[in-house]
Design an enzyme around this catalytic site. Structure first.
Site, PDB file in Angstrom:
ATOM      1  N   THR A 195       0.824  -1.230   0.000  1.00 21.00           N
ATOM      2  CA  THR A 195       0.000   0.000   0.000  1.00 21.00           C
ATOM      3  C   THR A 195       0.853   1.273   0.000  1.00 21.00           C
ATOM      4  O   THR A 195       0.416   2.289  -0.540  1.00 21.00           O
ATOM      5  CB  THR A 195      -0.970   0.034   1.196  1.00 21.00           C
ATOM      6  OG1 THR A 195      -0.230   0.091   2.427  1.00 21.00           O
ATOM      7  CG2 THR A 195      -1.889  -1.171   1.207  1.00 21.00           C
ATOM      8  N   TYR A 230       0.756  12.973   5.236  1.00 18.69           N
ATOM      9  CA  TYR A 230       1.756  12.144   4.559  1.00 18.69           C
ATOM     10  C   TYR A 230       2.970  12.948   4.111  1.00 18.69           C
ATOM     11  O   TYR A 230       4.086  12.440   4.081  1.00 18.69           O
ATOM     12  CB  TYR A 230       1.123  11.381   3.385  1.00 18.69           C
ATOM     13  CG  TYR A 230       0.563  10.070   3.856  1.00 18.69           C
ATOM     14  CD1 TYR A 230      -0.739   9.963   4.319  1.00 18.69           C
ATOM     15  CD2 TYR A 230       1.366   8.937   3.917  1.00 18.69           C
ATOM     16  CE1 TYR A 230      -1.228   8.767   4.802  1.00 18.69           C
ATOM     17  CE2 TYR A 230       0.893   7.735   4.396  1.00 18.69           C
ATOM     18  CZ  TYR A 230      -0.407   7.653   4.841  1.00 18.69           C
ATOM     19  OH  TYR A 230      -0.876   6.464   5.334  1.00 18.69           O
ATOM     20  N   CYS A 242      -2.576   4.683  -0.689  1.00 16.10           N
ATOM     21  CA  CYS A 242      -3.948   4.200  -0.965  1.00 16.10           C
ATOM     22  C   CYS A 242      -4.186   2.874  -0.227  1.00 16.10           C
ATOM     23  O   CYS A 242      -4.536   1.867  -0.857  1.00 16.10           O
ATOM     24  CB  CYS A 242      -4.125   3.969  -2.459  1.00 16.10           C
ATOM     25  SG  CYS A 242      -4.034   5.432  -3.483  1.00 16.10           S
ATOM     26  N   HIS A 243      -4.042   2.883   1.103  1.00 12.03           N
ATOM     27  CA  HIS A 243      -4.112   1.594   1.824  1.00 12.03           C
ATOM     28  C   HIS A 243      -5.420   0.830   1.546  1.00 12.03           C
ATOM     29  O   HIS A 243      -5.415  -0.261   0.995  1.00 12.03           O
ATOM     30  CB  HIS A 243      -4.032   1.818   3.334  1.00 12.03           C
ATOM     31  CG  HIS A 243      -2.844   2.579   3.808  1.00 12.03           C
ATOM     32  ND1 HIS A 243      -1.569   2.086   3.747  1.00 12.03           N
ATOM     33  CD2 HIS A 243      -2.744   3.806   4.397  1.00 12.03           C
ATOM     34  CE1 HIS A 243      -0.725   2.962   4.273  1.00 12.03           C
ATOM     35  NE2 HIS A 243      -1.415   4.014   4.671  1.00 12.03           N
ATOM     36  N   ASP A 244      -6.518   1.400   2.035  1.00 11.91           N
ATOM     37  CA  ASP A 244      -7.783   0.643   2.016  1.00 11.91           C
ATOM     38  C   ASP A 244      -8.360   0.464   0.612  1.00 11.91           C
ATOM     39  O   ASP A 244      -8.859  -0.629   0.287  1.00 11.91           O
ATOM     40  CB  ASP A 244      -8.802   1.313   2.955  1.00 11.91           C
ATOM     41  CG  ASP A 244      -8.343   1.250   4.405  1.00 11.91           C
ATOM     42  OD1 ASP A 244      -7.341   0.563   4.702  1.00 11.91           O
ATOM     43  OD2 ASP A 244      -8.988   1.893   5.259  1.00 11.91           O
TER      44      ASP A 244
END
Ligand code: BDR
Ligand code: CA
Length: 326
Positions: A195, A230, A242-244
């Site tokens: 991610t 960030y 864009c983790h999720d």
């Protein structure tokens, strides 16, 4: 996504959780049966209201939203207003949604839906794993009833993001994560290794703002604070992981990982500096990760780095249009 599959999204909405929901809701072929909320980025009640706001934005207030755990297995919790804002949506302080959360507790909803349609439910967990662990306690047969579990969490060959070694979703409730990873169901883990290489940039945020639909205006607004965080704490420039949404795209088969071996994974639950670390046995990396009988988790170690553009396309409705026309 397999057409017979129903997603239950368990989340702590949360800026990137909201992006994940909007990514999924942008594809008419994806069936979301329910959303369950957990503490993490914010408290589970606020996460539920944020989820309802997102659903309202795309006219999907028919999807039930159930509230779950407000604390981890050991009664502790750590929220993240510095990352996601005091309201969980980047300080946008949007009006209250019209719909209300369901009165059914999250873990009970997960068990009920899995029993109703055995083999159809895919659990996508993008917050601490407390609700999934609670559901396993309620129904020990759950691993046989659920089709797949996709989890955003962990850091395998990558530093942690809340401690030197641990990622937030696992660190928030290591005991629950251990229960979930040891439950014997098919799990895909999408850790920071993947991610953190899939970013959305300030230029893309501006594109969203200029596109000017309710969805893109909303996402540009919630991304503002996220990109600040960030820039200051990770990348040194305005772009965010864009983790999720990446985990969501992998769950529905839109993103094919470039490297995703099936290996043994466990969680450190001791009180030392490694608490919440995901320990994956990657010793087979020089031998092409040969099959291992103790392997329990497919770990996504690499994707192609182009997901930010894909996410923007989806939020602008471009990808869905292209698909519909095909
Ligand atoms: C994870 O933690 C949360 O802050 C994000 O929503 C994501 O699920 C990243 O470590
Ligand atoms: Ca999350």
């Amino acid at each position: 996504m397999a057409s017979e599959e129903t997603l239950i999204v368990d989340c702590d909405t949360g800026i990137d959780d909201a992006l994940a929901l909007l990514y999924l809701l942008g594809d008419p072929g994806v069936r979301i049966g329910a959303v369950t909320t957990v503490f993490g980025n914010t408290d589970p009640e606020t996460a539920a209201l944020n989820t309802l706001r997102v659903l309202e934005l795309v006219g999907r207030s028919d999807i039930p939203v159930a509230i779950g755990a407000s604390h981890g297995w050991r009664g502790t919790r750590h929220l993240a207003p510095d990352v996601h804002g005091a309201d969980g949506l980047g300080g946008t302080n949007l009006p209250a949604p019209e719909a209300a959360p369901s009165t059914e507790p999250a873990a009970e909803l997960i068990v009920r839906m899995a029993r109703q349609d055995p083999g159809a439910v895919h659990l996508l967990a993008v917050g601490p794993l407390t609700n999934l662990a609670a559901a396993l306690q309620l129904e020990p047969e759950l691993p046989r009833l659920v089709k797949h579990v996709t989890i955003m969490g962990g850091a395998l060959r990558h530093p942690g993001n809340v401690t030197p070694a641990a990622e937030a979703n696992i660190s928030n409730d290591p005991e629950a994560a251990r229960i979930v990873l040891r439950a014997g169901w098919p799990v895909t883990l999408v850790p920071l290794d993947a991610t953190m290489t899939e970013a959305i940039t300030e230029q893309q945020r501006r594109q969203l703002a200029e596109f000017g639909t309710p969805v893109t205006t909303f996402t540009a607004a919630i991304l503002d604070q996220y990109l600040d965080f960030y820039a200051r704490h990770a990348f040194g420039e305005r772009k965010a992981a864009c983790h999720d949404p990446l985990a969501a795209a992998i769950a529905v088969g839109d993103v094919e990982p470039l490297l995703a071996p099936v290996v043994p994974v466990d969680v450190e639950t001791g009180d030392g500096p490694a608490r919440g670390t995901t320990v994956a046995d990657l010793r087979g990396q020089y031998r092409g990760f040969p099959a291992d009988e103790g392997a329990n988790v497919r770990v996504v170690l690499r994707t192609d780095g182009t997901f930010g553009a894909r996410l923007v396309d989806r939020l602008c409705g471009r990808e869905a249009v292209a698909r519909g026309a095909a």
